[in-house]
Scaffold this motif. Structure first.
Motif, PDB file in Angstrom:
ATOM      1  N   GLU A 154       6.013  -3.013  -5.645  1.00  0.00           N
ATOM      2  CA  GLU A 154       4.589  -3.296  -5.514  1.00  0.00           C
ATOM      3  C   GLU A 154       4.251  -3.403  -4.034  1.00  0.00           C
ATOM      4  O   GLU A 154       4.842  -4.198  -3.315  1.00  0.00           O
TER       5      GLU A 154
ATOM      6  N   THR B 275       1.240  -4.143  -1.245  1.00  0.00           N
ATOM      7  CA  THR B 275      -0.061  -4.798  -1.108  1.00  0.00           C
ATOM      8  C   THR B 275      -0.524  -4.735   0.344  1.00  0.00           C
ATOM      9  O   THR B 275       0.263  -4.901   1.271  1.00  0.00           O
TER      10      THR B 275
ATOM     11  N   LYS C 116      -3.595  -2.878  -4.010  1.00  0.00           N
ATOM     12  CA  LYS C 116      -2.243  -2.806  -4.543  1.00  0.00           C
ATOM     13  C   LYS C 116      -1.892  -1.367  -4.911  1.00  0.00           C
ATOM     14  O   LYS C 116      -2.742  -0.600  -5.383  1.00  0.00           O
TER      15      LYS C 116
ATOM     16  N   GLU D  72      -4.128   0.674  -7.917  1.00  0.00           N
ATOM     17  CA  GLU D  72      -4.362  -0.397  -8.891  1.00  0.00           C
ATOM     18  C   GLU D  72      -5.165   0.085 -10.091  1.00  0.00           C
ATOM     19  O   GLU D  72      -4.880  -0.274 -11.223  1.00  0.00           O
TER      20      GLU D  72
END
Length: 627
Positions: free
Chosen positions: A548, A550, A555, A610
């Protein structure tokens, strides 16, 4: 004796470069008419066209006012001094060009004497330099252009003594060194040196034409003959091999050259019709992502900037959509930011009076360019700031200014650049420590520089080795389909000896997310393939095959679909040597896949913004089945 020396030098140039010149019967002859001063780029009275544009469009007027404000600041600043850094005087030449172009523009558009007086002071200062550093001829070229513009644009208002000092400097410190074989190897170059140096010499020749007509014609005819060598790099369809940063250098000076020749002689001697040249504006328009950052492969910086030359191309091709990225910069960036561009005043000569707000978006969201360093540039939208954008390159490390980055890509979504390139390192920071960065052999010291090798680019590394300098990766197929926009490249020759085959495909799927698929076949020995993504995002590995990312409240999920049994790892992009530039805040996300001797392997990775992370990623077909 001096006249004889000059004649012999001219004769040498004619002998070395003459057959083709003679074949086209010297396009510029004693019978060729030339306008009076000012004759470079903007003739007398053409300031009225600029004034009309300023009255009609507040954006252009804002940029004009920013240029005048910068000139007001320059009035109190001392002229540039001859301070050399390493082997270069180039930063001083560039600053002189910036100042003289701005101040001369301000004088011609306002007739306020402080601008004239300050420009004259700058001209006399550079004219008094001992030389313009001919051993690094780019320095001479840019200084000669600076002096040529200032001398020509201010000619009718300079004192006789100033004229004599400036034209003598242009002749002795600019043009004459270009006749010396120690300094003019750029005449045979196929890269940006040819473009910049020919442009600078042409500006000097145009400026002092009436005083040295035979010599000036020799220089101008030589430039017509030799600049085409570098223009060959634009074929077949405009992809500039040296990348974004050097497009802004080589191509801009090429346009400065053609524009000056057109204005002076009423024609460009067929140069704008060289294969791929007018198409290169499409390349540049597509090289910037929605974030405003460029696809900065090879020796390029990490950002993007306003490109005045794009307005010349848009006017020449009657295609205002080429200016969509420039429109965004003009409308959203502080005009004061633009005054650092030493060629900025040319934008007022090339914009054709276009209303900035009326510039339309391009129609196509995919652009493919072949040539020495082929690229595929694709996006889900031109108007959505959150659009998905991918730039992928093929090519070869052997290209001028290239890195070992064939197969590498950048990727953006949701206004964030997720997959990035470190770009160039300042040359003097390496040269001053004795690093030889210009060798292109397989064992050259260049490839020991951290930012230049393939291990830190978003491509494959095989057996911890380097890509092959003699390899070349073409773009093999592509599609602009909105549901599966993609391009593929054949990387096999880049890994010759380690891999029998290597192909990469990158696709934007359903305008939502990105898939990267690699298909490899090991050679006679086992191979270990390392897949790399370089990012400035914070990275958290949330599973063996899932990470993941960020950044800025957004994201991105990196999901390894094939093979599923991998282990994602992270490491800071820390350099190997004390001469390497630091890379704070950057992370390498990698995984490795072993491939048995003679066996095949597939690596498929999805990059899911995302909004697409909750979707089930489509099964990815073999590259041969990509339409």
């Amino acid at each position: 004796m001096k006249s004889l020396s000059i004649y012999l030098r001219i004769l040498t140039v004619v002998v070395l470069c003459g057959p083709a010149l003679q074949a086209q019967d010297k396009p510029i002859t004693a019978a060729t008419k030339l306008p009076a001063h000012p004759r470079i780029l903007m003739l007398a009275g053409e300031e009225a066209t600029i004034q009309q544009t300023l009255r009609a469009d507040k954006t252009w007027n804002g940029l004009h006012q920013a240029m005048l404000a910068e000139c007001d600041k320059l009035i109190a600043v001392a002229p540039v001094e001859r301070i050399q850094i390493g082997r270069r005087l180039l930063d001083k030449s560039r600053e002189a060009l910036r100042r003289l172009f701005l101040l001369s523009y301000a004088w011609r558009t306002t007739k306020q004497r402080p601008y004239l007086e300050r420009a004259e002071k700058e001209l006399l200062a550079i004219s008094a330099f001992s030389d313009w550093n001919p051993s690094h001829f780019l320095d001479v070229a840019e200084m000669t252009m600076a002096a040529g513009i200032g001398y020509d644009w201010l000619y009718n208002d300079l004192s006789a003594a100033s004229r004599t000092a400036i034209k003598t400097a242009i002749l002795k410190k600019g043009i004459e060194p270009s006749l010396d074989s120690r300094y003019n190897s750029w005449l045979k170059a196929t890269h940006n040196w040819n473009q910049v140096c020919n442009a600078g010499m042409a500006y000097g020749a145009l400026a002092i034409y009436e005083d040295q007509p035979e010599l000036a014609r020799t220089i101008l005819n030589r430039s017509v003959e030799t600049i085409v060598l570098s223009m060959g790099d634009y074929g077949p369809d405009g992809a500039y091999p040296e990348g974004y940063g050097y497009w802004g250098y080589g191509t801009s000076f090429n346009v400065m050259y053609i524009s000056a020749m057109e204005k002076a002689f009423g024609r460009d001697f067929g140069l704008s019709n060289q294969p791929g040249f007018l198409k290169t504006a499409e390349y540049m328009a597509n090289m910037t992502g929605p974030t405003g950052s460029s696809f900065n492969y090879s020796d390029a910086g990490t950002g993007g900037s306003l490109q005045p030359a794009m307005f010349w191309f848009a006017t020449k091709t009657k295609n205002p959509s080429l200016l969509w990225v420039e429109r965004g910069r003009l409308l959203t960036e502080d005009p004061a930011r633009q005054v650092r561009d030493r060629l900025l005043p040319a934008i007022m000569l090339w914009n054709g009076g276009i209303r900035v707000n009326s510039i339309p978006a391009p129609a196509s969201t995919l652009w493919i360019g072949k040539g020495k360093n082929p690229v595929a540039l694709m996006r889900s939208s031109w108007t959505d700031p959150a659009a998905v954008y991918v730039g992928m390159k093929g090519g070869s490390p052997s290209v001028n200014h290239a890195h070992m980055d064939a197969g590498s890509f950048v990727m953006e979504a949701d206004g964030v650049r997720w997959a990035m390139d470190l770009g160039m390192q300042d040359y003097n920071s390496l040269e001053s420590k004795g690093i030889k960065i210009w060798g292109k052999e397989q064992d050259s010291q260049r490839w020991e520089v951290y930012r230049y090798g393939n291990a830190v680019h978003n491509t494959l590394t095989v057996n911890n080795g380097l890509q092959r300098v003699d390899g070349y990766a073409p773009i093999t197929r592509s599609s602009g389909s909105a549901g599966f926009m993609h391009a593929t490249t054949d990387l096999s020759s880049l890994y010759s000896g380690s891999l029998a085959k290597a192909s990469r495909g990158i696709a934007i799927v359903d305008q939502d997310y990105v898939v990267v698929r690699d298909e490899v076949e090991a050679a006679a020995s086992p191979a270990t393939i390392r897949w790399t993504l370089l990012t400035t995002a914070a990275v958290t590995v949330v599973g063996n095959n899932r990470a993941e990312l960020t950044k800025n409240g957004k994201k991105l999920i990196v999901q390894v679909q094939e093979p599923a049994a991998v282990t994602l790892k992270t490491a800071p992009a820390e350099p190997n040597h004390d001469y390497d530039a630091p890379n704070p805040g950057t992370t390498l996300l990698t995984f490795e896949v072993p491939v048995a001797a003679g066996a095949q392997g597939v690596l498929t990775v999805s990059l899911l913004p995302e909004r697409a992370a909750a979707k089930s990623a489509r099964p990815v077909q073999p590259l041969q089945q990509w339409p």
